[in-house]
Write a protein that holds these residues in place. Sequence first.
Motif, PDB file in Angstrom:
ATOM      1  N   ARG A  54      89.225  -7.580  -3.367  1.00 43.21           N
ATOM      2  CA  ARG A  54      89.552  -8.542  -4.421  1.00 43.21           C
ATOM      3  C   ARG A  54      88.287  -9.086  -5.055  1.00 43.21           C
ATOM      4  O   ARG A  54      88.203  -9.242  -6.278  1.00 43.21           O
ATOM      5  CB  ARG A  54      90.384  -9.694  -3.833  1.00 43.21           C
ATOM      6  N   ARG A  55      87.266  -9.388  -4.213  1.00 38.46           N
ATOM      7  CA  ARG A  55      86.001  -9.885  -4.757  1.00 38.46           C
ATOM      8  C   ARG A  55      85.346  -8.832  -5.622  1.00 38.46           C
ATOM      9  O   ARG A  55      84.762  -9.133  -6.660  1.00 38.46           O
ATOM     10  CB  ARG A  55      85.076 -10.302  -3.609  1.00 38.46           C
ATOM     11  N   HIS A  56      85.439  -7.553  -5.193  1.00 38.90           N
ATOM     12  CA  HIS A  56      84.836  -6.472  -5.970  1.00 38.90           C
ATOM     13  C   HIS A  56      85.518  -6.335  -7.326  1.00 38.90           C
ATOM     14  O   HIS A  56      84.871  -6.178  -8.360  1.00 38.90           O
ATOM     15  CB  HIS A  56      84.945  -5.162  -5.193  1.00 38.90           C
ATOM     16  N   ASP A  57      86.870  -6.411  -7.315  1.00 41.15           N
ATOM     17  CA  ASP A  57      87.603  -6.313  -8.574  1.00 41.15           C
ATOM     18  C   ASP A  57      87.259  -7.474  -9.494  1.00 41.15           C
ATOM     19  O   ASP A  57      87.131  -7.313 -10.706  1.00 41.15           O
ATOM     20  CB  ASP A  57      89.103  -6.285  -8.299  1.00 41.15           C
ATOM     21  N   THR A  58      87.108  -8.665  -8.897  1.00 38.97           N
ATOM     22  CA  THR A  58      86.763  -9.827  -9.701  1.00 38.97           C
ATOM     23  C   THR A  58      85.379  -9.686 -10.290  1.00 38.97           C
ATOM     24  O   THR A  58      85.124 -10.036 -11.439  1.00 38.97           O
ATOM     25  CB  THR A  58      86.851 -11.099  -8.838  1.00 38.97           C
ATOM     26  N   ALA A  59      84.432  -9.131  -9.484  1.00 38.22           N
ATOM     27  CA  ALA A  59      83.063  -8.982  -9.963  1.00 38.22           C
ATOM     28  C   ALA A  59      82.964  -7.955 -11.080  1.00 38.22           C
ATOM     29  O   ALA A  59      82.088  -8.030 -11.927  1.00 38.22           O
ATOM     30  CB  ALA A  59      82.148  -8.574  -8.800  1.00 38.22           C
ATOM     31  N   GLN A  60      83.888  -6.973 -11.092  1.00 33.82           N
ATOM     32  CA  GLN A  60      83.831  -5.936 -12.103  1.00 33.82           C
ATOM     33  C   GLN A  60      84.373  -6.404 -13.453  1.00 33.82           C
ATOM     34  O   GLN A  60      84.202  -5.735 -14.458  1.00 33.82           O
ATOM     35  CB  GLN A  60      84.632  -4.714 -11.633  1.00 33.82           C
ATOM     36  N   ALA A  61      85.038  -7.526 -13.454  1.00 30.67           N
ATOM     37  CA  ALA A  61      85.607  -8.020 -14.700  1.00 30.67           C
ATOM     38  C   ALA A  61      84.719  -9.129 -15.251  1.00 30.67           C
ATOM     39  O   ALA A  61      84.740 -10.252 -14.747  1.00 30.67           O
ATOM     40  CB  ALA A  61      87.016  -8.541 -14.452  1.00 30.67           C
ATOM     41  N   PRO A  62      83.904  -8.842 -16.260  1.00 27.52           N
ATOM     42  CA  PRO A  62      83.006  -9.867 -16.803  1.00 27.52           C
ATOM     43  C   PRO A  62      83.787 -10.965 -17.510  1.00 27.52           C
ATOM     44  O   PRO A  62      84.809 -10.719 -18.150  1.00 27.52           O
ATOM     45  CB  PRO A  62      82.123  -9.083 -17.776  1.00 27.52           C
ATOM     46  N   ALA A  63      83.276 -12.186 -17.395  1.00 28.14           N
ATOM     47  CA  ALA A  63      83.961 -13.321 -18.002  1.00 28.14           C
ATOM     48  C   ALA A  63      83.674 -13.426 -19.488  1.00 28.14           C
ATOM     49  O   ALA A  63      84.492 -13.946 -20.250  1.00 28.14           O
ATOM     50  CB  ALA A  63      83.544 -14.617 -17.284  1.00 28.14           C
ATOM     51  N   ASN A  64      82.502 -12.945 -19.917  1.00 27.68           N
ATOM     52  CA  ASN A  64      82.138 -13.038 -21.328  1.00 27.68           C
ATOM     53  C   ASN A  64      81.168 -11.911 -21.662  1.00 27.68           C
ATOM     54  O   ASN A  64      80.824 -11.078 -20.807  1.00 27.68           O
ATOM     55  CB  ASN A  64      81.517 -14.398 -21.637  1.00 27.68           C
ATOM     56  N   ARG A  65      80.713 -11.884 -22.911  1.00 26.46           N
ATOM     57  CA  ARG A  65      79.824 -10.810 -23.362  1.00 26.46           C
ATOM     58  C   ARG A  65      78.482 -10.860 -22.650  1.00 26.46           C
ATOM     59  O   ARG A  65      77.891  -9.823 -22.344  1.00 26.46           O
ATOM     60  CB  ARG A  65      79.621 -10.920 -24.869  1.00 26.46           C
ATOM     61  N   ARG A  66      77.998 -12.062 -22.390  1.00 26.38           N
ATOM     62  CA  ARG A  66      76.714 -12.173 -21.690  1.00 26.38           C
ATOM     63  C   ARG A  66      76.807 -11.591 -20.291  1.00 26.38           C
ATOM     64  O   ARG A  66      75.911 -10.882 -19.842  1.00 26.38           O
ATOM     65  CB  ARG A  66      76.291 -13.642 -21.625  1.00 26.38           C
ATOM     66  N   GLU A  67      77.897 -11.896 -19.591  1.00 24.41           N
ATOM     67  CA  GLU A  67      78.090 -11.350 -18.245  1.00 24.41           C
ATOM     68  C   GLU A  67      78.247  -9.833 -18.295  1.00 24.41           C
ATOM     69  O   GLU A  67      77.732  -9.110 -17.434  1.00 24.41           O
ATOM     70  CB  GLU A  67      79.314 -11.990 -17.604  1.00 24.41           C
ATOM     71  N   ALA A  68      78.944  -9.328 -19.308  1.00 24.52           N
ATOM     72  CA  ALA A  68      79.111  -7.880 -19.448  1.00 24.52           C
ATOM     73  C   ALA A  68      77.773  -7.201 -19.696  1.00 24.52           C
ATOM     74  O   ALA A  68      77.481  -6.139 -19.136  1.00 24.52           O
ATOM     75  CB  ALA A  68      80.076  -7.578 -20.596  1.00 24.52           C
ATOM     76  N   TYR A  69      76.939  -7.820 -20.518  1.00 23.94           N
ATOM     77  CA  TYR A  69      75.610  -7.262 -20.788  1.00 23.94           C
ATOM     78  C   TYR A  69      74.749  -7.278 -19.525  1.00 23.94           C
ATOM     79  O   TYR A  69      74.012  -6.324 -19.250  1.00 23.94           O
ATOM     80  CB  TYR A  69      74.944  -8.067 -21.892  1.00 23.94           C
ATOM     81  N   LYS A  70      74.865  -8.344 -18.760  1.00 20.68           N
ATOM     82  CA  LYS A  70      74.097  -8.447 -17.514  1.00 20.68           C
ATOM     83  C   LYS A  70      74.511  -7.359 -16.528  1.00 20.68           C
ATOM     84  O   LYS A  70      73.667  -6.721 -15.891  1.00 20.68           O
ATOM     85  CB  LYS A  70      74.305  -9.829 -16.896  1.00 20.68           C
ATOM     86  N   GLN A  71      75.826  -7.136 -16.403  1.00 20.49           N
ATOM     87  CA  GLN A  71      76.305  -6.094 -15.494  1.00 20.49           C
ATOM     88  C   GLN A  71      75.864  -4.710 -15.962  1.00 20.49           C
ATOM     89  O   GLN A  71      75.515  -3.853 -15.149  1.00 20.49           O
ATOM     90  CB  GLN A  71      77.830  -6.159 -15.390  1.00 20.49           C
TER      91      GLN A  71
END
Length: 211
Positions: A54-71
């Motif tokens: 569950r934590r892994h699935d949560t970590a794979q879903a970015p909350a915003n564009r900045r988080e997506a860019y960071k990932q």
Amino acid sequence: MSSLFRRKSSDLVSDATATVTDEAGQSAAPKPKAYTPSKKELGVATPKRTNAQRRHDTAQAPANRREAYKQMRERQKVERAEASAGMRAGDERYLLARDRGPERALVRNIVDAKRTAGTWFFAGAIIVFIGSTGAMPPVVQIGANLLWAILAIAVLVDSVLIARKVKKLVSERFPNTTQRIGSLYLYGIMRGLTFRRMRVPKPQVELGDKV
């Protein structure tokens, strides 16, 4: 009501046994051909996701564009590290086109198994450059020019020896190769001019090993 309480305990036990027997008989009855047993009947429990999943699935879903860019940057960093390690280890999946193929792996082993004069060429060239300047005494300038001539001759002889061995071993082990022999000569000579610790892919043989 009074008759219920007057029933003997043995009668109650008989009734309970009959009920269980009927249920067992029903479950044991033959099923139609099109019947599909449930997972519960088969004794197979539906797997549940663990907390780590569950934590892994949560970590794979970015909350915003900045988080997506960071990932994305983190994934690229890991991929580059894997590619660099794979390239140094000689993994064909990560090698450049110039390094791929069993023929070029053989050429690398031929060069890496011997000491080459080319590894000292650039260090000697720096000494020659400094020693040949006009500020140096004439004796130093003569010595620098002599060193330059010795280095040039050593590299030339070493290159000829590398080319001869490359031609001999490649012809023996890969008689049907499609690689241009001149390209393999140049590949081996250029590797011989590189310091051993700086060679990529890194040497897979030790000095003096038989290739």
